[in-house]
Write an enzyme that holds these catalytic residues in place. Structure first.
Site, PDB file in Angstrom:
ATOM      1  N   HIS A 229      35.219  25.450  44.831  1.00 42.38           N
ATOM      2  CA  HIS A 229      35.859  24.137  44.813  1.00 42.38           C
ATOM      3  C   HIS A 229      35.401  23.355  43.594  1.00 42.38           C
ATOM      4  CE1 HIS A 229      32.215  23.722  47.257  1.00 42.38           C
ATOM      5  NE2 HIS A 229      32.182  22.443  46.917  1.00 42.38           N
ATOM      6  N   LEU A 230      36.392  22.836  42.902  1.00 33.71           N
ATOM      7  CA  LEU A 230      36.194  22.000  41.724  1.00 33.71           C
ATOM      8  C   LEU A 230      36.203  20.549  42.177  1.00 33.71           C
ATOM      9  CD1 LEU A 230      36.249  21.553  38.578  1.00 33.71           C
ATOM     10  CD2 LEU A 230      38.753  21.563  38.795  1.00 33.71           C
TER      11      LEU A 230
END
Length: 182
Positions: free
Chosen positions: A97-98
């Site tokens: 996840h960014l």
């Protein structure tokens, strides 16, 4: 994730399917609101494909990472905030996840020095650095776990000036001084 018992580390798999959290979706990624925002605006960009974490990335993921970068830039342009886009070098949640996080750091979920340091030190790895590492080395170059743990224990320091508060409460009050006036 299937199985009789789900652990909290896998909650992102469920969150990325929750319509109440989804802010954007296409065939490759989904952007969700962070349930515990550390800033006024805090989103997570997750690939539709299962990729456990940043250490799982290799050069074959470059097209996906470039897409995540493009979508993130476009998405953030809809807000009147400066955003940072990056990954935690040692994430606590499974599924890559960014983080798209506004640089005000005035979210209800910002409670500890560890939270603060996970975004304001090199523990937070920019997407541009991840892409560069994959292009150059075929993998993301990260510090040792011991070094990462030290970053999380670093003394507090404002990300916009040299102020070094003694605790999170003092830092949160100080951050208000960086609020733009209309």
């Amino acid at each position: 994730m299937n199985g009789s018992k789900q652990f909290w580390q896998f909650n992102l798999y469920k969150a990325m399917r929750d319509p109440s959290l989804i802010a954007y979706e296409d065939e490759l990624v989904v952007i969700i609101k962070d349930k515990y925002p550390k800033s006024e605006e805090h989103f997570l960009v997750l690939p539709q494909a299962t990729i456990p974490e940043i250490r799982s990335l290799n050069a074959s993921h470059l097209p996906l990472l470039r897409h995540m970068d493009r979508v993130s830039r476009s998405f953030c342009a809809n807000f009147n905030h400066v955003f940072w886009a990056g990954f935690h070098a040692k994430p606590t949640m499974m599924q890559l996840h960014l983080h798209l996080i506004s640089d005000d750091f005035r979210g209800s979920g910002l409670k500890t020095a560890k939270h603060w340091n996970s975004y304001t030190t090199s523990f937070f790895v920019s997407i541009s650095r991840v892409i560069h590492d994959l292009e150059t080395n075929g993998r993301v170059l990260l510090p040792s776990n011991a070094s990462l743990n030290e970053l999380l224990r670093a003394p507090l320091q404002c990300h916009k000036c040299l102020f070094k508060p003694s605790n999170m409460a003092t830092l949160k009050v100080h951050l208000i001084s960086h609020t733009p006036t209309d």
